[in-house]
Design a protein around this motif. Structure first.
Motif, PDB file in Angstrom:
ATOM      1  N   GLN A 260       0.854  -1.180   0.000  1.00  0.00           N
ATOM      2  CA  GLN A 260       0.000   0.000   0.000  1.00  0.00           C
ATOM      3  C   GLN A 260       0.889   1.228   0.000  1.00  0.00           C
ATOM      4  OE1 GLN A 260      -2.952   0.049   3.063  1.00  0.00           O
ATOM      5  NE2 GLN A 260      -3.844   2.006   2.419  1.00  0.00           N
ATOM      6  N   VAL A 261       0.724   2.086  -1.023  1.00  0.00           N
ATOM      7  CA  VAL A 261       1.552   3.285  -1.160  1.00  0.00           C
ATOM      8  C   VAL A 261       0.664   4.452  -1.578  1.00  0.00           C
ATOM      9  CG1 VAL A 261       3.632   1.980  -1.766  1.00  0.00           C
ATOM     10  CG2 VAL A 261       2.064   2.752  -3.570  1.00  0.00           C
ATOM     11  N   CYS A 262       1.204   5.673  -1.372  1.00  0.00           N
ATOM     12  CA  CYS A 262       0.512   6.877  -1.841  1.00  0.00           C
ATOM     13  C   CYS A 262       0.866   7.106  -3.311  1.00  0.00           C
ATOM     14  CB  CYS A 262       0.927   8.084  -1.006  1.00  0.00           C
ATOM     15  SG  CYS A 262       0.472   7.927   0.746  1.00  0.00           S
ATOM     16  N   THR A 263      -0.004   7.854  -3.981  1.00  0.00           N
ATOM     17  CA  THR A 263       0.205   8.041  -5.421  1.00  0.00           C
ATOM     18  C   THR A 263       1.516   8.750  -5.714  1.00  0.00           C
ATOM     19  OG1 THR A 263      -1.184  10.025  -5.263  1.00  0.00           O
ATOM     20  CG2 THR A 263      -2.233   8.030  -6.030  1.00  0.00           C
ATOM     21  N   ASN A 264       1.958   9.649  -4.790  1.00  0.00           N
ATOM     22  CA  ASN A 264       3.196  10.353  -5.092  1.00  0.00           C
ATOM     23  C   ASN A 264       4.422   9.505  -4.795  1.00  0.00           C
ATOM     24  OD1 ASN A 264       2.700  10.507  -2.301  1.00  0.00           O
ATOM     25  ND2 ASN A 264       4.007  12.313  -2.085  1.00  0.00           N
ATOM     26  N   GLN A 265       4.194   8.280  -4.288  1.00  0.00           N
ATOM     27  CA  GLN A 265       5.312   7.359  -4.085  1.00  0.00           C
ATOM     28  C   GLN A 265       5.509   6.441  -5.291  1.00  0.00           C
ATOM     29  OE1 GLN A 265       3.714   5.751  -0.410  1.00  0.00           O
ATOM     30  NE2 GLN A 265       5.337   6.749   0.802  1.00  0.00           N
ATOM     31  N   LEU A 266       4.642   6.629  -6.233  1.00  0.00           N
ATOM     32  CA  LEU A 266       4.764   5.831  -7.455  1.00  0.00           C
ATOM     33  C   LEU A 266       5.887   6.373  -8.318  1.00  0.00           C
ATOM     34  CD1 LEU A 266       0.958   5.460  -8.333  1.00  0.00           C
ATOM     35  CD2 LEU A 266       2.449   3.792  -7.199  1.00  0.00           C
ATOM     36  N   PRO A 267       6.573   5.548  -9.118  1.00  0.00           N
ATOM     37  CA  PRO A 267       6.258   4.119  -9.257  1.00  0.00           C
ATOM     38  C   PRO A 267       6.795   3.299  -8.087  1.00  0.00           C
ATOM     39  CG  PRO A 267       8.135   4.664 -10.613  1.00  0.00           C
ATOM     40  CD  PRO A 267       7.661   5.961 -10.023  1.00  0.00           C
ATOM     41  N   TYR A 268       6.049   2.215  -7.772  1.00  0.00           N
ATOM     42  CA  TYR A 268       6.479   1.271  -6.736  1.00  0.00           C
ATOM     43  C   TYR A 268       7.419   0.273  -7.393  1.00  0.00           C
ATOM     44  CZ  TYR A 268       6.166  -2.407  -3.195  1.00  0.00           C
ATOM     45  OH  TYR A 268       6.459  -3.355  -2.250  1.00  0.00           O
ATOM     46  N   ILE A 269       8.590   0.090  -6.786  1.00  0.00           N
ATOM     47  CA  ILE A 269       9.577  -0.806  -7.392  1.00  0.00           C
ATOM     48  C   ILE A 269       9.377  -2.206  -6.835  1.00  0.00           C
ATOM     49  CG2 ILE A 269      12.019  -1.244  -7.770  1.00  0.00           C
ATOM     50  CD1 ILE A 269      10.913   1.290  -9.118  1.00  0.00           C
ATOM     51  N   TRP A 270       9.116  -3.169  -7.774  1.00  0.00           N
ATOM     52  CA  TRP A 270       8.849  -4.562  -7.376  1.00  0.00           C
ATOM     53  C   TRP A 270       9.548  -5.465  -8.379  1.00  0.00           C
ATOM     54  CZ3 TRP A 270       5.110  -8.146  -9.686  1.00  0.00           C
ATOM     55  CH2 TRP A 270       4.899  -9.300  -8.918  1.00  0.00           C
ATOM     56  N   ASN A 271      10.389  -6.328  -7.833  1.00  0.00           N
ATOM     57  CA  ASN A 271      11.195  -7.222  -8.675  1.00  0.00           C
ATOM     58  C   ASN A 271      12.009  -6.422  -9.685  1.00  0.00           C
ATOM     59  OD1 ASN A 271      10.309  -9.599  -7.405  1.00  0.00           O
ATOM     60  ND2 ASN A 271       8.470  -9.671  -8.706  1.00  0.00           N
ATOM     61  N   GLY A 272      12.440  -5.217  -9.207  1.00  0.00           N
ATOM     62  CA  GLY A 272      13.305  -4.410 -10.065  1.00  0.00           C
ATOM     63  C   GLY A 272      12.576  -3.605 -11.113  1.00  0.00           C
TER      64      GLY A 272
END
Length: 515
Positions: A260-272
């Motif tokens: 769970q992240v805020c929109t301004n923390q996007l992009p969320y880094i997952w598996n690089g």
């Protein structure tokens, strides 16, 4: 005939004598012969026979040639023999020749009810049932062999049935068929030597992971485990290949991440990799097994929103929002950092810039209307003037524009030359009796500029003519300018000009003395 009597022949009837010597010593014998000759009986036979009836038997004798024959038939009763005549006419048989050409498969050839299967010349006699001669029939029989055609065919099992002369064949072997001629010739004995070759077998065992689907086999995609068959066409002339695919599909491994992240923390880094939405990724196996289907359940919490709808006039720019100046209408965004640990605020500015109201006055005035008063100010020169009128209602100010055009008065000059007797001269409704220059302003009733009118008035005096006439009473009436006068005195008349000039004032001084 001749008739033999005592060793002598006699052929004519009559009486004949002869002495017969006695050889025993006695007296001789005086022998008398009374010979009567009876004519023979006659018999004529007219015979007409056909050649196949020969030999013709007549009186026990055979005859094979036409002609006349004579025979003597001995009397069996003691009477005279009979001279028999045979007139023999031999008629040839009727000739009938049949030339037959047949094909071998048309045998036996039937001719006059008899079968014939060997080429050659055959004869037959056809009995005439109406009394005439029989017919000598001849058959010239020619036998043509059938045409032959051999087809050597080698086909694969997937090409069966093999169609030959319109018939299907599914087993190898030799087949014979007779093809009827369509041109009138002999039929064809067709032979088919059929060899059937089995298809080439090819089996593929494939085990793939689910993410490798579709599995491509011989150019076709397969996504479901199972056994599939295909026929691969041989491009080099051999038999096709019966291919079999045994397809096994292994499921991928699974892995789930909840974030769970805020929109301004996007992009969320997952598996690089960067992500902004819930996503599924495939992680390649490093051990040779199937890959892992990794699932990211990404919950994105929206930023707090703050929207400012601002409407300003153009002369109020720049507009200050969160410490920043804006001079162009539009939508602007800014992120206000949250200092308490929650999501930031997504601030939106909807800036509307209203242009100043505009007012344009297009004025065209005449010089005699100056100065032109606009917004309380006088203007005496043509041109464009701009003024800002402050709003008294709280709205935007007005940018007022004056386009001033100054038109000169219309000039109208009248040069009038009149004769003294035409006075007063009427100009624009006013009488003028003295030469000179006069001015007047003519008001325009249609909205245009007035007219500055000028009158240059010249007055020419009348021409004068005096006639002094003295006549006696007996000469009356006196005719002057076409009029009769009978009394002495002074008369004045105006003579109209016939040339366009002034008229003439003519005076008649008429004296009538006592004559």
């Amino acid at each position: 005939m001749p008739y033999i009597w005592h060793g002598n022949p006699y052929s004519i009837a009559g009486t004949y004598t002869d002495t017969l010597i006695n050889t025993s010593g006695g007296c001789d014998t005086a022998a008398v012969l009374n010979l009567s000759i009876n004519p023979l009986l006659t018999s004529t036979t007219n015979a007409q026979v056909c050649t196949n009836q020969l030999p013709y038997i007549w009186n026990g004798n055979p005859y094979s040639l036409g002609g006349t024959y004579v025979d003597t038939l001995l009397s069996t009763t003691g009477g005279c023999d009979t001279v028999a005549t045979l007139n023999l006419v031999i008629s040839a048989l009727i000739a009938d020749t049949t030339n037959a050409v047949v094909c071998a498969n048309q045998l036996p050839y039937i001719w006059h009810g008899n079968p014939y299967s060997i080429a050659g010349t055959y004869t037959d006699t056809l009995i005439n049932t109406s009394g005439g001669c029989d017919t000598a029939a001849v058959l010239n029989l020619t036998i043509n062999p059938l045409l032959t055609s051999t087809t050597n065919a080698q086909v694969c099992t997937n090409q069966l049935p093999y169609i030959w002369n319109g018939n299907p064949y599914s087993l190898g072997g030799t087949y014979v068929d007779t093809l009827l001629s369509t041109t009138g010739g002999c039929d064809t004995v067709a032979t088919l030597n059929l060899v059937i070759s089995a298809l080439i077998a090819d089996t593929t065992y494939a085990a793939v992971c689910a993410n490798q689907l579709p599995y491509i086999w011989h150019g076709n995609p397969y996504s479901i485990a199972g056994t599939y068959t295909d026929t691969l066409f041989n491009t080099s002339g051999g038999c096709d290949t019966a291919a079999v695919l045994n397809l096994t599909i292994n499921p991928l491994l699974t892995s789930t991440t909840n974030a769970q992240v805020c929109t301004n923390q996007l992009p969320y880094i997952w598996n690089g990799n960067p992500y902004s939405l819930t996503y599924v990724d495939t992680l390649l196996s490093t051990t040779g097994g199937c890959d892992t289907v990794a699932t990211l359940n990404l919950v994105v919490t929206s930023l707090l929103t703050d929207t400012t709808n601002a409407e300003v006039c153009a002369n109020q720019l720049p507009y200050l929002w969160h410490g920043n100046p804006y001079s162009i209408a539009g939508t602007y965004t800014d992120t206000l950092i949250n200092t308490s640990g929650g999501c930031d605020t997504a601030a939106v500015l909807n800036l509307t810039i209203n242009p100043l109201l505009t007012s344009t006055t297009n004025a065209q005035v005449c010089t005699n209307q100056l100065p032109y008063i606009w917004n309380g100010n006088p203007y005496s020169l043509g041109g464009t003037y701009v003024d800002t009128l402050l709003s008294t209602t709280g709205g935007c100010d007005t940018v007022a524009t004056l386009n001033l055009v100054i038109s000169a008065l219309i000039a109208d000059t009248t040069n009038a030359v009149v004769c003294a007797n035409q006075l007063p001269y009427i100009w624009h409704g006013n009488p003028y009796s003295i030469a000179g220059t006069y001015t007047d302003t003519l008001i325009n009733t249609s909205g245009g500029c007035d007219t500055a009118a000028v009158l240059n008035l010249t007055i020419n005096p009348l021409l004068t003519s005096t006639t002094n006439a003295q006549v006696c009473t007996n000469q009356l009436p006196y005719i002057w300018n076409g009029n009769p006068y009978s009394l002495g005195g002074t008369y004045v008349d105006t003579l109209l000009s016939t040339t366009g000039g002034c008229d003439t004032v003519a005076t008649l001084n008429l004296i009538m003395p006592v004559c």
